[in-house]
Design a protein around this motif. Structure first.
Motif, PDB file in Angstrom:
ATOM      1  N   ARG A 413       0.849  -1.197   0.000  1.00  0.00           N
ATOM      2  CA  ARG A 413       0.000   0.000   0.000  1.00  0.00           C
ATOM      3  C   ARG A 413       0.885   1.248   0.000  1.00  0.00           C
ATOM      4  NH1 ARG A 413      -4.563  -1.740   4.398  1.00  0.00           N
ATOM      5  NH2 ARG A 413      -5.807  -3.032   3.011  1.00  0.00           N
ATOM      6  N   ALA A 414       1.926   1.207   0.868  1.00  0.00           N
ATOM      7  CA  ALA A 414       2.830   2.370   0.981  1.00  0.00           C
ATOM      8  C   ALA A 414       3.526   2.632  -0.352  1.00  0.00           C
ATOM      9  CB  ALA A 414       3.845   2.122   2.077  1.00  0.00           C
ATOM     10  N   GLU A 415       3.761   1.549  -1.108  1.00  0.00           N
ATOM     11  CA  GLU A 415       4.416   1.723  -2.421  1.00  0.00           C
ATOM     12  C   GLU A 415       3.435   2.198  -3.481  1.00  0.00           C
ATOM     13  OE1 GLU A 415       6.201  -2.036  -3.518  1.00  0.00           O
ATOM     14  OE2 GLU A 415       7.302  -2.130  -1.628  1.00  0.00           O
ATOM     15  N   GLY A 416       2.150   2.320  -3.093  1.00  0.00           N
ATOM     16  CA  GLY A 416       1.123   2.816  -4.029  1.00  0.00           C
ATOM     17  C   GLY A 416       0.599   1.743  -4.976  1.00  0.00           C
ATOM     18  N   PRO A 418      -2.016  -0.638  -6.494  1.00  0.00           N
ATOM     19  CA  PRO A 418      -3.480  -0.619  -6.419  1.00  0.00           C
ATOM     20  C   PRO A 418      -4.025  -1.827  -5.637  1.00  0.00           C
ATOM     21  CG  PRO A 418      -2.737  -0.489  -8.720  1.00  0.00           C
ATOM     22  CD  PRO A 418      -1.518  -0.695  -7.869  1.00  0.00           C
TER      23      PRO A 418
END
Ligand SMILES: NCCCC[C@H](NC(=O)[C@@H](N)CCCCN)C(=O)O
Length: 479
Positions: A413-416, A418
């Motif tokens: 999630r932190a790495e973006g 999806p």
């Protein structure tokens, strides 16, 4: 002339079977919704970071209101006091409301880490929706049993009950097979939404049934009431019967070793048999599919040749073998899983086909409605507690797995990454051995224990039948 005047709608085979199809399709849809999440266990756990305990809390929600709030007993009373039409439409509406709450649980973007009374918000809302839905589903189940008695008593009642159960199993099959595909092609909330829309169609079918019911009621209004209204004192008569308790406890133990299997089998397939999560429901989906033909067939055999208690014992023994196969850690070949599920399908046809038509041999007609409600109640205690126990044992016997999964999800999630790609990434980590697979063996011992106890109660029932002469071993059709 007189005969012509006395003829009612239920004397027409076409009308009777049309009614059966109407209400059975609604039950099919209800059973579909009941299992809509089951094949998504791994996907949900790796998308939302749910632990085994979270999963058990949601899938065990069937009994929260039905058991703790006595909603099942209440539904039985409402059915007897307010009648079939009110309860059918009421239960249809309750199912839809519960389904909408469950859809909201998955469609809404809850803040990460948010909780309601200490439980993850999505888990809480999802469990609440499922608990509400199950009040409607069990109410609908009792109502449909009553409808079948109303239209089929003295006719093809066992075949009608078997057909209704067969269509219900088809519903479970559709969920196990279809839900992962919908979730894969669209999303998890879409799978829940499709089930919710289907429930609206089920309500329409119930309303069409009610129109038939109104017509029949007009035709039979002069006839005496078929069933006595529910009285609390009826419960006293029922609970004094040893045979009733044996069958109710057998029902609890047997169904607790089957319905929770749906909820935990996709996890077992992925973690023990190495199946891909996107098709994790395929092997378990053989289970309801096999029962579609076998349940009416075994019902027919019981009707014609008897041996009801022996059929139940045979089903319970088969279930011990099935769960022992699933338990043995060395057995990990795909064909073993398929073989065990086929055996499970045979067991799941044997016991219900003999159990439900045996209740009227133990309990007099007058208390039959209350007896079915009480058996459902006892059964729901198991359907609620067993998934919770399974979830807790799964977590306790796999220390660190949930933590590693959660931290991987947070990193992605932190790495973006999806949300819909996170599950595949987590799965890749599991396949690479960076996150360990769950070991289901200790968890499965619970199923083995339940089935051994079910067999014991099968024998106790048979002994009680010999003592009291219920006639469980005799054919249902009198020559
Ligand atoms: N005429 C009796 C039919 C009972 C069918 C039986 N259903 C149940 O026992 C329900 N109380 C539980 C449904 C739970 C589904 N997860 C059946 O064999 O399906």
């Amino acid at each position: 002339m007189t005969d012509a005047i006395k003829k009612t709608l239920r004397d027409s085979a076409g009308a009777r079977w049309f009614v059966l199809i109407l209400v059975s399709v609604t039950m099919l849809i209800a059973y579909t919704f009941m299992e809509v999440l089951s094949p998504l266990q791994t996907l949900i756990q790796s998308t939302y970071g749910w632990s085994g305990t979270d999963w058990g809390l949601v899938t065990g929600a069937q009994g929260y209101l039905n058991v703790f709030a006595f909603m099942l007993i209440f539904s039985g009373i409402v059915l007897d006091k307010m009648g079939i039409k009110f309860t059918a439409i009421g239960s249809g509406l309750v199912m839809i409301f519960g389904a909408i709450v469950k859809y909201y649980a998955f469609a809404h973007n809850f803040e990460i880490g948010s909780t309601i009374i200490g439980i993850d918000s999505r888990v809480f809302v999802s469990a609440t929706g499922f608990a509400i839905f199950c009040v409607g589903a069990e109410g609908a189940g009792i109502t449909v049993s009553r409808i079948i008695v109303k239209w089929f008593k003295g006719r093809e009642m066992a075949l009608a009950m078997g057909t209704e159960m067969a269509l219900a199993r088809l519903g479970s099959f559709l969920a196990l097979f279809g839900s992962p595909r919908i979730a894969d092609a669209f999303s998890i909330p879409t799978a829940v939404l499709v089930g919710t829309i289907a429930l609206c169609i089920g309500l329409i079918l119930f309303i069409v049934y009610c129109l038939m019911d109104v017509r029949l009621d007009k035709q039979i209004e002069d006839e005496a009431e078929e069933e006595e209204p529910f009285k609390i004192s009826d419960l006293g008569v029922i609970i004094k019967s040893k045979g009733f308790w044996y069958i109710a406890i057998l029902c609890l133990l047997f169904y607790s070793a089957v319905f929770p299997f749906y909820k935990f089998s996709s996890g077992l397939m992925v973690n023990k048999f190495g199946i891909d999560p996107s098709t994790a429901g395929d092997i378990p989906s053989i289970l309801p599919f096999g029962t579609i033909l076998l349940t009416p067939l075994f019902g027919f055999i019981y009707d014609k040749y008897g041996k009801g208690a022996s059929i139940m014992i045979l089903g319970a023994v088969l279930l011990v073998i099935v769960h022992t196969i699933f338990y043995i850690p060395a057995l990990t070949a795909t064909w073993v899983a398929i073989f065990a599920v086929v055996l499970l399908g045979i067991a799941f046809s044997l016991v219900p086909s003999a159990m439900w038509p045996s209740v009227p041999k133990i309990i007099p007609d007058k208390q039959l409605g209350s007896a079915y409600a009480l058996i459902f109640y006892v059964q729901n205690i198991g359907l609620m507690l067993v998934p919770i126990l399974l979830g807790v044992v799964l977590d306790k016997t796999n220390p660190g797995v949930n933590e590693k999964t959660e931290s991987a999800i947070l990193n992605f999630r932190a790495e973006g990454i999806p949300a819909n790609e996170i599950s595949a990434k987590v799965q890749a980590l599991r396949e690479a051995g960076d996150i360990p697979m769950f070991d289901y063996s200790s968890t499965w011992l619970i199923f083995v224990g339940l089935t051994i106890l079910a067999t014991v109660f099968g024998f106790l029932l048979k002994a009680e039948d010999r003592k009291k002469g219920y006639g469980l071993e005799l054919p249902n059709i009198e020559k």
